[in-house]
Design an enzyme around this catalytic site. Structure first.
Site, PDB file in Angstrom:
ATOM      1  N   ALA A  58     -43.940 -45.944 -85.345  1.00  0.00           N
ATOM      2  CA  ALA A  58     -44.944 -46.062 -86.424  1.00  0.00           C
ATOM      3  C   ALA A  58     -45.774 -44.793 -86.478  1.00  0.00           C
ATOM      4  O   ALA A  58     -46.001 -44.139 -85.461  1.00  0.00           O
ATOM      5  CB  ALA A  58     -45.830 -47.280 -86.193  1.00  0.00           C
ATOM      6  N   ILE A  85     -44.815 -42.982 -81.350  1.00  0.00           N
ATOM      7  CA  ILE A  85     -45.823 -42.587 -82.321  1.00  0.00           C
ATOM      8  C   ILE A  85     -45.249 -41.446 -83.152  1.00  0.00           C
ATOM      9  O   ILE A  85     -44.855 -40.402 -82.619  1.00  0.00           O
ATOM     10  CB  ILE A  85     -47.124 -42.121 -81.615  1.00  0.00           C
ATOM     11  CG1 ILE A  85     -47.662 -43.210 -80.673  1.00  0.00           C
ATOM     12  CG2 ILE A  85     -48.169 -41.703 -82.662  1.00  0.00           C
ATOM     13  CD1 ILE A  85     -48.119 -44.495 -81.337  1.00  0.00           C
ATOM     14  N   LYS A  86     -45.175 -41.680 -84.469  1.00  0.00           N
ATOM     15  CA  LYS A  86     -44.642 -40.648 -85.375  1.00  0.00           C
ATOM     16  C   LYS A  86     -45.782 -39.733 -85.816  1.00  0.00           C
ATOM     17  O   LYS A  86     -46.808 -40.208 -86.315  1.00  0.00           O
ATOM     18  CB  LYS A  86     -44.006 -41.305 -86.606  1.00  0.00           C
ATOM     19  CG  LYS A  86     -42.680 -41.987 -86.296  1.00  0.00           C
ATOM     20  CD  LYS A  86     -42.152 -42.740 -87.496  1.00  0.00           C
ATOM     21  CE  LYS A  86     -41.728 -41.819 -88.618  1.00  0.00           C
ATOM     22  NZ  LYS A  86     -41.280 -42.573 -89.803  1.00  0.00           N
ATOM     23  N   ILE A  87     -45.560 -38.442 -85.637  1.00  0.00           N
ATOM     24  CA  ILE A  87     -46.592 -37.460 -85.993  1.00  0.00           C
ATOM     25  C   ILE A  87     -45.978 -36.384 -86.890  1.00  0.00           C
ATOM     26  O   ILE A  87     -44.980 -35.754 -86.513  1.00  0.00           O
ATOM     27  CB  ILE A  87     -47.177 -36.814 -84.713  1.00  0.00           C
ATOM     28  CG1 ILE A  87     -47.763 -37.928 -83.824  1.00  0.00           C
ATOM     29  CG2 ILE A  87     -48.210 -35.748 -85.050  1.00  0.00           C
ATOM     30  CD1 ILE A  87     -48.449 -37.448 -82.578  1.00  0.00           C
TER      31      ILE A  87
END
Ligand code: E4P
Length: 227
Positions: A58, A85-87
């Site tokens: 996400a 964690i998508k960055i």
């Protein structure tokens, strides 16, 4: 090659998992908006629906490093501490990737349009780099080639990063990357179903069934199963 579902609809995810043992779910803010629900509750519900071994990815929405890190901590505390964690690979994002990696967080660098962005994200500590294959194709670039270049660069430089190719329009784009041995793909439900479905298979199955029943009508007393 891991195959993930790029969707946040609980019914769709559950129905896909009853058809095939997928490797996880990826989301982005646009995908979550389609569900018209509290995004944290939705992500939590997805996590609970998935097998333990499946991944959940996400994305943060802040544009500052501090904001991204705060959001990452919030998601890790409120959804699952082992989630990805998508960055996005902005300058602020690269710094957030580096700092979160130092804390041991699983990171997927996203919104990737060039091989060098992916290389720099991998060097900063991203476990996965997500190039947008179809969006690149639509810009007149070659999405499959960009994803392949990233995969080759990760291997040549012995990096602990893999491609998680995203944004697909058709099964051919997925096949072309599968041939290259990339680490993972994530695709929308219609593209995933098209990886399996073929009308000729359905016809062959129907013909075999018809032949079987015509045989048992011919051979009196023959049964495949006890009943
Ligand atoms: C994944 O990281 C992306 O958010 C997603 O796959 C983009 O897909 P789209 O180009 O179909 O919106």
């Amino acid at each position: 090659m891991l195959v993930l579902i790029d969707n946040a609809n609980l019914y769709e995810i559950e129905s896909l998992y009853t058809e095939y043992p997928y490797d996880g779910v990826t989301t982005n803010p646009t995908i979550l908006r389609n569900e018209h629900a509290d995004p944290i509750k939705q992500l939590k519900a997805i996590r609970e629906l998935l097998p333990k071994t499946s991944q959940l990815h996400a994305q943060v929405v802040s544009s500052t490093t501090e904001g991204m890190i705060q959001e990452a901590h919030f998601m890790l505390d409120n959804i699952a501490d082992d989630m990805f964690i998508k960055i996005p690979v902005s300058a602020a994002g690269m710094k957030a990737i580096h700092l979160l990696k130092e804390e041991g967080v699983n990171i997927t660098a996203t919104a990737i349009y060039t091989a060098m962005q992916a290389f720099m994200a991998g060097k900063a500590g991203a476990r996965y780099a997500a190039p947008y294959v179809n969006r690149l194709d639509n810009m007149g670039a070659d999405g499959v080639q960009v994803a392949t270049d990233i995969h080759n660069m990760f291997r040549i430089h012995n990096m602990e990063s893999d491609v998680l190719a995203a944004s697909f329009k058709n099964s051919q784009q997925v096949l072309n990357l599968c041939r290259k041995g990339i680490g993972a793909v994530t695709a929308a439900p219609d593209v995933l179903r098209s990886l399996i479905k073929h009308d000729a298979t359905f016809t062959a199955e129907e013909n075999f069934e018809e032949d079987y029943y015509s045989l048992i009508n011919e051979v009196k007393g023959f049964r495949m199963k006890k009943n």
